[in-house]
Design an enzyme around this catalytic site. Sequence first.
Site, PDB file in Angstrom:
ATOM      1  N   GLU A 231      22.321  89.798  15.420  1.00 26.95           N
ATOM      2  CA  GLU A 231      22.818  89.019  16.550  1.00 26.95           C
ATOM      3  C   GLU A 231      22.586  89.770  17.864  1.00 26.95           C
ATOM      4  OE1 GLU A 231      27.030  89.094  17.475  1.00 26.95           O
ATOM      5  OE2 GLU A 231      27.385  90.109  15.558  1.00 26.95           O
TER       6      GLU A 231
ATOM      7  N   ASP B 135      42.630  76.974  17.006  1.00 32.56           N
ATOM      8  CA  ASP B 135      41.572  77.903  17.428  1.00 32.56           C
ATOM      9  C   ASP B 135      40.966  78.572  16.200  1.00 32.56           C
ATOM     10  OD1 ASP B 135      39.893  79.541  18.795  1.00 32.56           O
ATOM     11  OD2 ASP B 135      41.424  80.503  20.036  1.00 32.56           O
TER      12      ASP B 135
ATOM     13  N   SER C 188      37.021  80.042  14.728  1.00 35.80           N
ATOM     14  CA  SER C 188      35.638  80.349  15.064  1.00 35.80           C
ATOM     15  C   SER C 188      34.664  79.375  14.398  1.00 35.80           C
ATOM     16  CB  SER C 188      35.296  81.776  14.624  1.00 35.80           C
ATOM     17  OG  SER C 188      33.919  82.027  14.771  1.00 35.80           O
ATOM     18  N   ALA C 189      33.608  79.038  15.137  1.00 35.67           N
ATOM     19  CA  ALA C 189      32.538  78.205  14.575  1.00 35.67           C
ATOM     20  C   ALA C 189      31.785  78.934  13.472  1.00 35.67           C
ATOM     21  CB  ALA C 189      31.567  77.795  15.680  1.00 35.67           C
ATOM     22  N   ASP C 190      31.980  80.263  13.363  1.00 35.88           N
ATOM     23  CA  ASP C 190      31.328  81.024  12.294  1.00 35.88           C
ATOM     24  C   ASP C 190      31.635  80.418  10.930  1.00 35.88           C
ATOM     25  OD1 ASP C 190      30.673  82.710  14.372  1.00 35.88           O
ATOM     26  OD2 ASP C 190      31.864  84.411  13.665  1.00 35.88           O
TER      27      ASP C 190
ATOM     28  N   LYS D 110      37.603  90.520  12.042  1.00 38.08           N
ATOM     29  CA  LYS D 110      38.354  91.388  12.945  1.00 38.08           C
ATOM     30  C   LYS D 110      39.841  91.237  12.665  1.00 38.08           C
ATOM     31  CE  LYS D 110      34.737  91.172  16.438  1.00 38.08           C
ATOM     32  NZ  LYS D 110      33.800  90.324  15.673  1.00 38.08           N
TER      33      LYS D 110
END
Length: 304
Positions: free
Chosen positions: A26, A139, A141-143, A160
């Site tokens: 990335e 909320d 993550s799009a991950d 994390k």
Amino acid sequence: MRDFDIAYGAEVAEARRDRRPIVALESTIVSHGLPKPDNLRVAREIEATVRAAGAVPATIGMVGGRLTVGLDDAELSHLASAEGVAKLSVRDIAVAAAAGADGATTVAATSAVAVAAGIPIFATGGLGGVHRDASQTFDESADLVTLARTPIVVVCAGVKSILDVGATLERLESLGVTVLGYGTRRFPGFFITDSGFDLDWSVDSPEEVAAVIAAGLAHGVHTGGTVVANPLPPDQQLDPALHDRTLADGLALLEREGVTGKAVTPFLLSHFHSATHGESLAVNVRIILRNAELAARIAVAATR
């Protein structure tokens, strides 16, 4: 109309032609994840680590609207130093390309582009996940949803620890994402070796991961991603007591200052950096270098 095809760096183009092992990387770690000037130095170290383990690094990013798999050093330097580099998730790629923007790809975007480029292995630091209080904020993550529909192997140090780790593991299970502990049955927490959660499966070598990839391809049933959770050795992790204090202080500061959405993760990581006097940054670098090496070894084993 401009050409919007994915571009390939010379080294990656040659590796694709020769069917050599490639590892996707990335670019948000370069533009958003690490402070200057450490970001460019570490980006080069990551690529060198992949090469030393026998694979070709393919750092993915966008310069002037051109989406490139295998940024050259000049493009890497640009993303490391330019102001206003957009943080690109999957939904942002086409808009940024049409606008001629500079952009750095997140885990989600890197995964999607890598698979489009025929690269099945990706190394990163840690995944995004479900944020704390997500039941109120939604909320997430799009991950996670990207991994559910993207057949890629992501080598990381878990998620994390600033996130809701338990909820993230539940979502990964619901979305059908395979999670393998590398040499462990405990899920790592990025800065710390053990997040406190068990895993159902573990592997102990790159060859075992390659066998999982081969079985998945042969069966044609599992079309989502596979997470290889690679924990830091205990003597290389951030001191757990320091981690817990820093996290508690950071979460309190987050609430006082009303930080929400995309700003939460960079805010907390910056707090960790300042509160630990740079120790968390050193741990972060150790994480990504170890993951890059392991991903390269998996790519070599899978190519064989």
